[in-house]
Design an enzyme around this catalytic site. Sequence first.
Site, PDB file in Angstrom:
ATOM      1  N   ARG A  90     -11.798   0.346  -8.342  1.00 10.56           N
ATOM      2  CA  ARG A  90     -11.584   0.381  -6.899  1.00 10.56           C
ATOM      3  C   ARG A  90     -11.051   1.727  -6.438  1.00 10.56           C
ATOM      4  O   ARG A  90     -11.537   2.349  -5.528  1.00 10.56           O
ATOM      5  CB  ARG A  90     -10.636  -0.715  -6.446  1.00 10.56           C
ATOM      6  CG  ARG A  90     -10.518  -0.758  -4.910  1.00 10.56           C
ATOM      7  CD  ARG A  90      -9.539  -1.819  -4.463  1.00 10.56           C
ATOM      8  NE  ARG A  90      -9.729  -2.190  -3.087  1.00 10.56           N
ATOM      9  CZ  ARG A  90      -9.036  -1.693  -2.074  1.00 10.56           C
ATOM     10  NH1 ARG A  90      -8.144  -0.755  -2.280  1.00 10.56           N
ATOM     11  NH2 ARG A  90      -9.240  -2.106  -0.858  1.00 10.56           N
TER      12      ARG A  90
ATOM     13  N   CYS B  66       0.821  -1.210   0.000  1.00 13.90           N
ATOM     14  CA  CYS B  66       0.000   0.000   0.000  1.00 13.90           C
ATOM     15  C   CYS B  66       0.861   1.267   0.000  1.00 13.90           C
ATOM     16  O   CYS B  66       1.800   1.385   0.790  1.00 13.90           O
ATOM     17  CB  CYS B  66      -0.869  -0.042   1.253  1.00 13.90           C
ATOM     18  SG  CYS B  66      -1.823   1.437   1.496  1.00 13.90           S
TER      19      CYS B  66
HETATM   20  P1  IMP Z   1      -1.199  -7.000   3.582  1.00  8.76           P
HETATM   21  O1  IMP Z   1      -1.800  -8.158   4.343  1.00  8.76           O
HETATM   22  O2  IMP Z   1      -0.298  -6.176   4.438  1.00  8.76           O
HETATM   23  O3  IMP Z   1      -0.542  -7.429   2.327  1.00  8.76           O
HETATM   24  O4  IMP Z   1      -2.419  -6.012   3.215  1.00  8.76           O
HETATM   25  C1  IMP Z   1      -3.559  -6.438   2.516  1.00  8.76           C
HETATM   26  C2  IMP Z   1      -4.576  -5.322   2.539  1.00  8.76           C
HETATM   27  O5  IMP Z   1      -4.076  -4.171   1.869  1.00  8.76           O
HETATM   28  C3  IMP Z   1      -5.873  -5.616   1.820  1.00  8.76           C
HETATM   29  O6  IMP Z   1      -6.787  -6.368   2.558  1.00  8.76           O
HETATM   30  C4  IMP Z   1      -6.420  -4.222   1.494  1.00  8.76           C
HETATM   31  O7  IMP Z   1      -7.105  -3.663   2.583  1.00  8.76           O
HETATM   32  C5  IMP Z   1      -5.157  -3.418   1.313  1.00  8.76           C
HETATM   33  N1  IMP Z   1      -4.842  -3.197  -0.117  1.00  8.76           N
HETATM   34  C6  IMP Z   1      -4.952  -4.049  -1.138  1.00  8.76           C
HETATM   35  N2  IMP Z   1      -4.492  -3.496  -2.276  1.00  8.76           N
HETATM   36  C7  IMP Z   1      -4.103  -2.251  -1.969  1.00  8.76           C
HETATM   37  C8  IMP Z   1      -3.535  -1.190  -2.725  1.00  8.76           C
HETATM   38  O8  IMP Z   1      -3.234  -1.290  -3.906  1.00  8.76           O
HETATM   39  N3  IMP Z   1      -3.289  -0.042  -2.033  1.00  8.76           N
HETATM   40  C9  IMP Z   1      -3.564   0.096  -0.711  1.00  8.76           C
HETATM   41  N4  IMP Z   1      -4.040  -0.889   0.040  1.00  8.76           N
HETATM   42  C10 IMP Z   1      -4.328  -2.055  -0.583  1.00  8.76           C
END
Ligand code: IMP
Length: 498
Positions: free
Chosen positions: A414, A313
């Site tokens: 999105r 993100c």
């Molecule tokens: P991770 O578990 O830290 O990889 O985060 C996953 C979460 O990041 C997802 O459930 C979303 O809420 C968020 N997310 C997914 N894609 C994006 C993006 O492109 N930008 C910002 N947040 C994202």
Amino acid sequence: MPKKIYYESSRTLMEFRLLPGLTTPETILFNISLETPLVYSADQSHKYQLRIPIAAAAMQSVSGAEMAIELAKLGGNAFIFCSQTATEQAAMVRKVKKHKAGFVKPETVAPEMKISELNNLRIQRGYNTFPVVDADHHLLGIITKNDYDVKPHGDLPVSARMLPVASLIVGGNISDIKEANNLLRETHQSVLPIVDPQQRLKYLVFRKDIRNHLDNPLEVVDEHKRLLATAAINTHDYETRVPALAEAGVDVLAIDSSDGHSTFQAEALLWIKANFPQLPVIAGNIITGDGFDYLVEHGAAAVKVGMGGGSICITQEQKGTGRGLATSIIKVAEARDRYFQKTGRYIPLVADGGIVNSKDVVIALALGADYAMMGRYFARMEESPTEKVTINNKVMKPYWGEGSARARDWKKVRYQQAMFAEGVEGFVQYAGKLRDNLPETLAKIRASMSSVGAANIAELHEKAELEVVSALSIREGNVHDIYMPGTEGDYNSINWGN
Ligand code: IMP
């Protein structure tokens, strides 16, 4: 002047540690329950209970049908991503619902149906076995693809080729899969029809499913013992997407947005409530108490919490919006608890974004979350919908954000700001099968809860004592002041004799 400035920094999960409480025989590892509500349910339906507090994020590189099936079998849940057409997404939902978990509510056919029509239905649906019933749903027989040949039998009615009920062993009044198994074992049939006292068909139990079911005691299933299917939606095309998902049998919807505190989410919630009142909707993401109150007021059955923390993100960098996940959970949990005191409705919180390991999961739970949503964790698994690659002799899988250029390409929905990305793409180290990784993660969560003296997640919420740790304290908590050979060469150079 801005409306408000908070001078206290927001906190991340990394900055907290749990203090141990009293561990008792009730809170040893094997006695700890990880059950947790997926969504608010007025009658506390078992269908909406996860057996483990873990969900896979609605992302192209994480949650397809394969992940949804495997995680539901293991007690969790994967939200099928919405950055694809409604038809493609509905097909994934259908695949999850079709995956049989014991008792199956089958599609039936009438005895007058022509074999050629039945064959078309079989190809269209992908099922090989059809029970034949009369207009009152009385079981007349069973027909499988082995009972006919389209060329000679195409014009015959199904009744001419079916195995009639008189020649079948049929179960009555059976609701336990083990009982069905015992009966099926005595027959030569591959499928056991279960009927009510009036001989009306209730379920089919397939021999091949039983082993599968007994291997997965935690599986999350609906009232017809089919795996639970959940799917993400967006605030742009829900009026066409939701009907397609509902038709495919989806059980729960989740609105997917980086900023859920919006009138668009309220409109989507109200529309779904009016048109599909049976479908609970998870809304989000939000990071404030106001965001919680707004979404719940409009009917959210659970709320996703977190902004800017995801591993892929760049929302904070791009837009300057966000909050540490720990503070987000604390603030939203305060609002949730107030709402509960006032209404008696307990709204589950989903901690989402930046949760790396079991330690993060348990801290998020202790702060008030009911389950954790992860992307990166699951992207590493065999069941994520990506192909393995090798980089510098390491096996990796690609992982990209839903707001990255790669994901947005399908259609710019999105993240409306098509002018810039809110996510990046990269790779994560391949970890193998989910089934081989999850037990260790869960064992660590249970071990933390055991230390706290919490036999379940509700007790963890009540009993947890947490403390903010200093940077030095975190350093102290890591391995320090020893030499660890880093390479095979280092090991080979050790002279054990001296
Ligand atoms: P991770 O578990 O830290 O990889 O985060 C996953 C979460 O990041 C997802 O459930 C979303 O809420 C968020 N997310 C997914 N894609 C994006 C993006 O492109 N930008 C910002 N947040 C994202």
